[in-house]
Design an enzyme around this catalytic site. Structure first.
Site, PDB file in Angstrom:
ATOM      1  CE  LYS A  74       0.027 -48.928   3.400  1.00  0.00           C
ATOM      2  NZ  LYS A  74      -0.456 -50.165   2.732  1.00  0.00           N
ATOM      3  CB  SER A 149       0.010 -52.728   5.513  1.00  0.00           C
ATOM      4  OG  SER A 149      -0.156 -52.438   4.134  1.00  0.00           O
ATOM      5  CB  SER A 173      -2.678 -53.625   2.399  1.00  0.00           C
ATOM      6  OG  SER A 173      -1.793 -54.684   2.631  1.00  0.00           O
TER       7      SER A 173
END
Length: 467
Positions: A74, A149, A173
């Site tokens: 990420k 996210s 997330s």
């Protein structure tokens, strides 16, 4: 327990394919993909590391279990010499000067990083639409959001562009996008994995965790990343979780709890509710007792979480002013430069959270709002401690409804915040929580008391077998 990591490891050793061909194939898939999961590809690094693995195999040398395994990161993690954009305009050209502890441990084990993955900017969002690289599209239905996210990370695993990916979970997330894309996503106990090198959103709930296609792969990656780190004082030493420790046939689970107000809430759809209750019946039929628990209402959980998270992000992002990090827009004076840079370069959602955070921390509001939220957080933790004297694990839906269509969340930020109602409480408690892609349309969450991460993985294996 199927493991893609173990299977690829054996295929590399038996020379079914080379590590270079494996990595090149994944890079090609990432390059061609239309789900907007890629912020930047690490082509030279990945192929260089793969070539070294092939030389070792050719020379008859031993390779570790993770050696040569391609993974994604990420884009809120530091990896020295690579872009670390946080999917933001402010940091779109920023390069990491060091490597995050969790990522370094994977590199030391021989895993090969392929990609920095698209996400909500600075982790601010639940849909992976709040990004300068365009919305991440759901792996199953491209008209829907991927969740956030860590949306890019979940989609890459679901599409098998990466064998596993590393995400960050502040209030759901990892778990929510895992549920939206039908993969496994694990938020470990707070402090089990170092946060050093993860861009801070809300430091008191930020966690590093893996996303994968099997429980066994989660265990393997979790073991590598875990442990005390002198650069993160919230970390603790933890024993390795063995394969035997997560064999559900040795499970001692007698009672599973669930929060009845989650199931009685107006927000939950009939589809999610009925599927969840049916899952409870299957567990009950296996001889495990089911206990309904009282808990805080969803609006209290969401309000408490976002009060604290916004306060912490306002503090953490104060360092991003164009002076030391990222882009800079010159104004007439220094104060003007700060103001213009932050106004122009932060996204609307990030600015919303910074303004909200500064508000609850300001004189006249901090006692009434921020300190009250801290008090409620203490009550939430106390409630969890009480619950785990009555039940061994807690089961819950991941979300009250299905993934929305792309664009809908941007029109209604409040609805986006409320979609986190079933994940944020476990973050506030610092508890280990795992999403498995079964039980409801957006998966199930399994939660245990602090430091009982193995128990979560063990019960996940049980559910994976009976559902």
């Amino acid at each position: 327990m199927e493991s893609k990591i173990k299977r690829i490891h054996q295929q590399l050793l038996s020379k079914e394919f080379t590590c270079v061909s494996l990595v090149q194939g994944k890079l090609d898939l990432l390059q061609e993909n239309t789900h907007n999961t890629v912020n930047s590809l690490l082509i030279e690094t990945a192929l260089g590391l793969a070539a070294k693995v092939d030389i070792k195999i050719e020379n008859g040398e031993d390779i570790g279990l993770l050696e040569g395994i391609p993974f994604g990161i990420k884009d809120v993690f530091m990896l020295q010499g690579t872009l670390a954009t946080a999917s933001s305009d402010l940091l779109k050209s920023y390069k990491s000067s060091y490597t995050a502890t969790a990522i370094q441990k994977l590199l030391d084990a021989g895993a090969i990083p392929l990609v920095k993955e698209n996400c909500d900017s600075f982790g601010h969002g639940s849909s992976s639409e709040n990004t300068i690289f365009g919305a991440v599209k759901n792996a199953i239905n491209t008209e829907l959001v991927s969740g956030g996210s860590s949306g890019g990370s979940a989609v890459n695993v679901a599409k098998e562009f990466t064998i596993f990916s590393i995400g960050g979970d502040t209030g759901g997330s990892i778990r929510q996008p895992a549920g939206f894309n039908e993969v496994f996503g694990f938020k470990p106990t707070y402090g089990k994995i170092s946060r050093y090198g993860l861009m801070a959103y809300a430091s008191s709930t930020d966690c590093v965790g893996p996303i994968a296609n099997s429980i066994e792969d989660l265990r393997i990656v979790l073991n590598i990343m875990s442990g005390k780190d002198v650069r993160d004082q919230t970390t603790y030493g933890s024993e390795e979780i063995s394969e035997e420790a997560i064999d559900y046939k040795t499970s001692s689970v007698k009672t599973v709890g669930y929060f009845k107000n989650f199931i009685e809430a107006d927000a939950i759809t009939d589809e999610i509710k009925e599927a969840f209750l049916a899952t409870l019946e299957k567990i009950k039929a296996s001889g495990i007792a089911i206990k309904a628990l009282d808990f805080f209402d969803a609006d209290i959980l969401v309000s408490t979480y976002y009060t604290l998270a916004m306060a912490e992000t306002a503090s953490n992002l104060s360092r991003l002013d164009g002076t030391n990090y990222g882009a800079r827009i010159e104004g007439e004076n220094l104060k003007d430069t700060y103001s213009i840079t932050r106004s122009e370069k932060f996204s609307e959602e990030t600015k919303r959270r910074i303004v909200g955070g500064n508000q609850v921390l300001s004189q006249g509001f901090s006692d009434a709002i921020y300190l009250k939220a801290q008090h409620i957080r203490g009550q939430i933790s106390a409630q969890f401690s009480k619950d785990f004297t009555e039940v061994d694990l807690i089961l819950s839906p991941v979300t009250p409804g299905a993934p929305p269509k792309i664009g809908e969340s941007l029109k209604n930020p409040l609805a986006m915040y409320l979609s986190d109602a079933y994940t944020v409480g476990f973050s506030l408690g610092g508890l280990p929580t795992l999403t498995i892609p079964k039980g409801t349309a957006t998966g199930l969450q399994i939660t245990a008391d602090k430091k009982k991460d193995a128990a979560v993985l063990q019960f996940a294996n049980f559910l994976n077998d009976i559902l």
